[in-house]
Design a protein around this motif. Structure first.
Motif, PDB file in Angstrom:
ATOM      1  N   GLU A   1       0.826  -1.214   0.000  1.00 40.69           N
ATOM      2  CA  GLU A   1       0.000   0.000   0.000  1.00 40.69           C
ATOM      3  C   GLU A   1       0.863   1.269   0.000  1.00 40.69           C
ATOM      4  N   PHE A   2       2.111   1.144   0.456  1.00 43.25           N
ATOM      5  CA  PHE A   2       3.026   2.280   0.555  1.00 43.25           C
ATOM      6  C   PHE A   2       4.088   2.282  -0.543  1.00 43.25           C
ATOM      7  N   PHE A   3       4.445   1.097  -1.011  1.00 44.84           N
ATOM      8  CA  PHE A   3       5.629   0.958  -1.859  1.00 44.84           C
ATOM      9  C   PHE A   3       5.385  -0.061  -2.961  1.00 44.84           C
ATOM     10  N   GLN A   4       5.498   0.395  -4.211  1.00 39.58           N
ATOM     11  CA  GLN A   4       5.339  -0.471  -5.375  1.00 39.58           C
ATOM     12  C   GLN A   4       6.720  -0.797  -5.935  1.00 39.58           C
ATOM     13  N   LEU A   5       6.966  -2.081  -6.177  1.00 41.29           N
ATOM     14  CA  LEU A   5       8.255  -2.478  -6.754  1.00 41.29           C
ATOM     15  C   LEU A   5       8.367  -2.042  -8.207  1.00 41.29           C
ATOM     16  N   ASP A   6       7.251  -2.006  -8.916  1.00 40.81           N
ATOM     17  CA  ASP A   6       7.235  -1.581 -10.316  1.00 40.81           C
ATOM     18  C   ASP A   6       6.000  -0.717 -10.520  1.00 40.81           C
TER      19      ASP A   6
ATOM     20  N   GLU B   1      17.966   9.228  -4.226  1.00 40.99           N
ATOM     21  CA  GLU B   1      16.907   8.702  -5.078  1.00 40.99           C
ATOM     22  C   GLU B   1      16.340   7.429  -4.473  1.00 40.99           C
ATOM     23  N   LEU B   2      15.087   7.160  -4.790  1.00 38.69           N
ATOM     24  CA  LEU B   2      14.391   5.984  -4.299  1.00 38.69           C
ATOM     25  C   LEU B   2      14.977   4.721  -4.923  1.00 38.69           C
ATOM     26  N   VAL B   3      15.226   3.716  -4.079  1.00 31.91           N
ATOM     27  CA  VAL B   3      15.696   2.411  -4.543  1.00 31.91           C
ATOM     28  C   VAL B   3      14.932   1.320  -3.802  1.00 31.91           C
ATOM     29  N   ALA B   4      14.982   0.129  -4.343  1.00 33.34           N
ATOM     30  CA  ALA B   4      14.427  -1.046  -3.665  1.00 33.34           C
ATOM     31  C   ALA B   4      15.557  -1.658  -2.850  1.00 33.34           C
ATOM     32  N   ASP B   5      15.301  -1.935  -1.576  1.00 35.54           N
ATOM     33  CA  ASP B   5      16.325  -2.422  -0.659  1.00 35.54           C
ATOM     34  C   ASP B   5      15.875  -3.764  -0.072  1.00 35.54           C
ATOM     35  N   VAL B   6      16.637  -4.813  -0.309  1.00 31.09           N
ATOM     36  CA  VAL B   6      16.292  -6.143   0.194  1.00 31.09           C
ATOM     37  C   VAL B   6      16.382  -6.143   1.719  1.00 31.09           C
TER      38      VAL B   6
END
Length: 142
Positions: free
Chosen positions: A9-14, A112-117
């Protein structure tokens, strides 16, 4: 390997363009934006908001290194944590900061926004991914 958002709901991977996106809300009355998204405006209390994609770039406002795992956290420590200002949206976001050496960070640094495992889900085997901001010269490593 399957990747899943820690909080869809907060963060879309794509977000449709192959890049991650933060999801916020915009108030129909005062037009101010908020994160995380809410059905009520945190600025004026109006109960009519629209879901919006927030800016992927901002500036680092404050940061620290988390060296002890919070309760329930299953990811690696230490990790960066901080506040990023999104000038285009008029808000500050509390976020992970994806950097291996916090001494390389400075106030006002472009990020910048990144995806973090974060971790691997033991039941499904899926990689759980959260939002983070990284210095603009940082290359995302998933």
């Amino acid at each position: 390997m399957t990747e899943v958002s820690i909080q869809p709901e907060f963060f879309q991977l794509d977000a449709g363009d192959g890049r991650p996106a933060l999801v916020g809300t915009s108030c129909r009355s005062c037009a101010r934006r908020s994160f995380p998204p809410s059905s009520t405006c945190s600025w004026c209390g109006n109960e009519q908001t629209d879901t919006v994609q927030l800016s992927r770039t901002g500036t680092l406002w404050g940061w620290t290194a988390v060296t002890a795992a919070p309760p329930g956290y299953r990811g690696p420590v230490p990790f960066g944590f901080g506040v990023v200002e999104l000038p285009a949206d008029g808000i500050r976001v509390i976020t992970r900061v994806a950097v291996s050496d916090p001494d390389q960070l400075h106030h006002g640094q472009p990020v910048e926004l990144v995806a973090d495992v974060v971790h691997t889900d033991e039941e499904s085997g899926a990689t759980v991914v959260s939002w983070a901001f990284a210095p603009t010269d940082h290359q995302e490593a998933r």
